[in-house]
Design a protein around this motif. Structure first.
Motif, PDB file in Angstrom:
ATOM      1  N   GLU A  55       0.610  -1.149  -0.283  1.00 58.45           N
ATOM      2  CA  GLU A  55       0.190   0.111   0.405  1.00 58.45           C
ATOM      3  C   GLU A  55       0.996   0.964  -0.072  1.00 58.45           C
ATOM      4  O   GLU A  55       2.158   1.090   0.866  1.00 58.45           O
ATOM      5  N   LEU A  56       0.527   2.179  -1.156  1.00 53.18           N
ATOM      6  CA  LEU A  56       1.007   2.795  -1.464  1.00 53.18           C
ATOM      7  C   LEU A  56       0.903   4.787  -0.176  1.00 53.18           C
ATOM      8  O   LEU A  56      -1.007   4.597  -0.114  1.00 53.18           O
ATOM      9  N   ASP A  57       1.022   5.232  -0.089  1.00 52.26           N
ATOM     10  CA  ASP A  57       1.029   6.977   0.555  1.00 52.26           C
ATOM     11  C   ASP A  57       0.286   7.648  -0.606  1.00 52.26           C
ATOM     12  O   ASP A  57      -0.537   8.702  -0.269  1.00 52.26           O
ATOM     13  N   GLU A  58       0.232   7.837  -2.031  1.00 49.71           N
ATOM     14  CA  GLU A  58      -0.539   7.904  -2.886  1.00 49.71           C
ATOM     15  C   GLU A  58      -0.997   7.290  -4.187  1.00 49.71           C
ATOM     16  O   GLU A  58      -0.494   6.176  -3.903  1.00 49.71           O
ATOM     17  N   PRO A  59      -1.148   7.618  -5.011  1.00 49.81           N
ATOM     18  CA  PRO A  59      -1.538   6.615  -6.274  1.00 49.81           C
ATOM     19  C   PRO A  59      -0.500   6.852  -6.599  1.00 49.81           C
ATOM     20  O   PRO A  59       0.428   7.271  -7.060  1.00 49.81           O
ATOM     21  N   LEU A  60       0.282   5.335  -7.991  1.00 49.79           N
ATOM     22  CA  LEU A  60       0.558   4.888  -8.417  1.00 49.79           C
ATOM     23  C   LEU A  60       0.607   5.981 -10.037  1.00 49.79           C
ATOM     24  O   LEU A  60       2.514   6.068 -10.357  1.00 49.79           O
ATOM     25  N   GLY A  61      -0.526   6.454 -10.566  1.00 51.47           N
ATOM     26  CA  GLY A  61       0.058   7.177 -11.718  1.00 51.47           C
ATOM     27  C   GLY A  61       0.076   6.309 -12.744  1.00 51.47           C
ATOM     28  O   GLY A  61      -0.174   5.378 -12.984  1.00 51.47           O
ATOM     29  N   ASP A  62       1.277   7.091 -12.743  1.00 51.37           N
ATOM     30  CA  ASP A  62       1.823   6.231 -14.445  1.00 51.37           C
ATOM     31  C   ASP A  62       3.373   6.246 -14.119  1.00 51.37           C
ATOM     32  O   ASP A  62       4.126   5.675 -15.195  1.00 51.37           O
ATOM     33  N   ARG A  63       3.572   5.997 -12.725  1.00 46.95           N
ATOM     34  CA  ARG A  63       5.057   5.539 -12.371  1.00 46.95           C
ATOM     35  C   ARG A  63       5.061   3.955 -12.438  1.00 46.95           C
ATOM     36  O   ARG A  63       4.068   3.246 -12.603  1.00 46.95           O
ATOM     37  N   VAL A  64       6.472   4.149 -12.413  1.00 46.67           N
ATOM     38  CA  VAL A  64       6.826   1.780 -13.108  1.00 46.67           C
ATOM     39  C   VAL A  64       6.870   1.291 -11.940  1.00 46.67           C
ATOM     40  O   VAL A  64       7.417   2.494 -10.763  1.00 46.67           O
ATOM     41  N   VAL A  65       6.398   0.173 -11.599  1.00 42.36           N
ATOM     42  CA  VAL A  65       6.707  -0.523 -10.263  1.00 42.36           C
ATOM     43  C   VAL A  65       8.456  -1.215 -10.795  1.00 42.36           C
ATOM     44  O   VAL A  65       8.453  -1.967 -12.330  1.00 42.36           O
ATOM     45  N   LEU A  66       9.620  -1.560  -9.944  1.00 43.06           N
ATOM     46  CA  LEU A  66      10.721  -1.764 -10.339  1.00 43.06           C
ATOM     47  C   LEU A  66      10.870  -2.837  -8.973  1.00 43.06           C
ATOM     48  O   LEU A  66      10.687  -2.539  -8.010  1.00 43.06           O
ATOM     49  N   ASP A  67      11.432  -4.146  -9.219  1.00 39.20           N
ATOM     50  CA  ASP A  67      12.026  -5.454  -8.732  1.00 39.20           C
ATOM     51  C   ASP A  67      13.108  -4.722  -8.764  1.00 39.20           C
ATOM     52  O   ASP A  67      14.223  -4.886  -8.417  1.00 39.20           O
ATOM     53  N   ALA A  68      13.464  -3.451  -6.675  1.00 40.33           N
ATOM     54  CA  ALA A  68      14.402  -3.461  -6.065  1.00 40.33           C
ATOM     55  C   ALA A  68      15.225  -5.157  -5.760  1.00 40.33           C
ATOM     56  O   ALA A  68      17.019  -4.380  -4.915  1.00 40.33           O
ATOM     57  N   SER A  69      15.283  -6.165  -5.691  1.00 40.02           N
ATOM     58  CA  SER A  69      15.659  -6.778  -4.964  1.00 40.02           C
ATOM     59  C   SER A  69      16.733  -7.138  -5.885  1.00 40.02           C
ATOM     60  O   SER A  69      17.575  -8.688  -5.499  1.00 40.02           O
ATOM     61  N   VAL A  70      17.307  -7.045  -7.232  1.00 46.33           N
ATOM     62  CA  VAL A  70      17.871  -7.094  -8.103  1.00 46.33           C
ATOM     63  C   VAL A  70      18.891  -6.029  -8.793  1.00 46.33           C
ATOM     64  O   VAL A  70      18.060  -4.951  -8.155  1.00 46.33           O
ATOM     65  N   HIS A  71      19.612  -6.965  -9.363  1.00 51.75           N
ATOM     66  CA  HIS A  71      20.289  -5.429  -9.549  1.00 51.75           C
ATOM     67  C   HIS A  71      21.107  -5.642 -11.406  1.00 51.75           C
ATOM     68  O   HIS A  71      22.082  -6.981 -11.267  1.00 51.75           O
ATOM     69  N   PRO A  72      20.695  -4.594 -11.941  1.00 52.96           N
ATOM     70  CA  PRO A  72      19.926  -3.438 -11.679  1.00 52.96           C
ATOM     71  C   PRO A  72      18.375  -3.725 -11.591  1.00 52.96           C
ATOM     72  O   PRO A  72      17.971  -5.084 -12.009  1.00 52.96           O
ATOM     73  N   ALA A  73      17.844  -2.973 -11.035  1.00 52.72           N
ATOM     74  CA  ALA A  73      16.209  -3.285 -11.228  1.00 52.72           C
ATOM     75  C   ALA A  73      15.626  -3.278 -12.202  1.00 52.72           C
ATOM     76  O   ALA A  73      15.889  -2.562 -13.133  1.00 52.72           O
ATOM     77  N   ARG A  74      14.604  -3.972 -11.973  1.00 46.44           N
ATOM     78  CA  ARG A  74      14.408  -4.475 -13.572  1.00 46.44           C
ATOM     79  C   ARG A  74      12.579  -4.421 -13.133  1.00 46.44           C
ATOM     80  O   ARG A  74      11.668  -4.605 -12.331  1.00 46.44           O
ATOM     81  N   GLU A  75      11.957  -3.974 -14.013  1.00 46.00           N
ATOM     82  CA  GLU A  75      10.145  -3.413 -13.763  1.00 46.00           C
ATOM     83  C   GLU A  75       9.739  -4.371 -13.808  1.00 46.00           C
ATOM     84  O   GLU A  75       9.805  -5.772 -14.622  1.00 46.00           O
ATOM     85  N   VAL A  76       8.719  -4.750 -13.074  1.00 45.21           N
ATOM     86  CA  VAL A  76       7.962  -5.558 -13.164  1.00 45.21           C
ATOM     87  C   VAL A  76       6.295  -4.913 -13.610  1.00 45.21           C
ATOM     88  O   VAL A  76       6.333  -4.336 -13.672  1.00 45.21           O
ATOM     89  N   VAL A  77       5.679  -5.697 -14.731  1.00 42.00           N
ATOM     90  CA  VAL A  77       4.406  -6.392 -15.285  1.00 42.00           C
ATOM     91  C   VAL A  77       3.111  -6.119 -14.679  1.00 42.00           C
ATOM     92  O   VAL A  77       3.846  -7.085 -13.642  1.00 42.00           O
ATOM     93  N   LEU A  78       2.688  -5.300 -14.363  1.00 49.83           N
ATOM     94  CA  LEU A  78       1.561  -5.387 -13.971  1.00 49.83           C
ATOM     95  C   LEU A  78       0.145  -6.196 -14.005  1.00 49.83           C
ATOM     96  O   LEU A  78       0.395  -5.994 -15.763  1.00 49.83           O
ATOM     97  N   PRO A  79      -1.159  -6.557 -14.267  1.00 46.40           N
ATOM     98  CA  PRO A  79      -1.694  -7.125 -14.523  1.00 46.40           C
ATOM     99  C   PRO A  79      -2.921  -6.148 -14.903  1.00 46.40           C
ATOM    100  O   PRO A  79      -2.456  -5.109 -14.067  1.00 46.40           O
TER     101      PRO A  79
END
Length: 75
Positions: free
Chosen positions: A51-75
């Motif tokens: 849960e975020l404090d603000e809407p996601l909007g048009d930002r991408v979600v990144l998997d920061a558990s890998v380097h470099p971080a990679r984009e997570v494809v959301l449903p």
């Protein structure tokens, strides 16, 4: 990645890092190890909501558990 007798990780999933940027939300999620002995059949996915404090909007979600971080494809 550990054995869990074919069960999901419900109750053991933890948000380990969250970085909010203007262009992306970077998340790292971990799972606490199971205690005791477990068999090693394939484990099913475990749903987890961040849960975020603000809407996601048009930002991408990144998997920061890998380097470099990679984009997570959301449903």
């Amino acid at each position: 990645m550990e054995c869990n007798s074919g069960e999901d990780a419900e109750g053991r999933v933890r948000l380990s890092d969250l970085a909010v940027r203007d262009d992306a939300i970077a998340v790292a999620v971990g799972v606490e190890p199971r205690t005791g002995v477990a068999d090693c059949p394939s484990n099913p996915p475990t749903p987890f909501v961040v849960e975020l404090d603000e809407p996601l909007g048009d930002r991408v979600v990144l998997d920061a558990s890998v380097h470099p971080a990679r984009e997570v494809v959301l449903p």
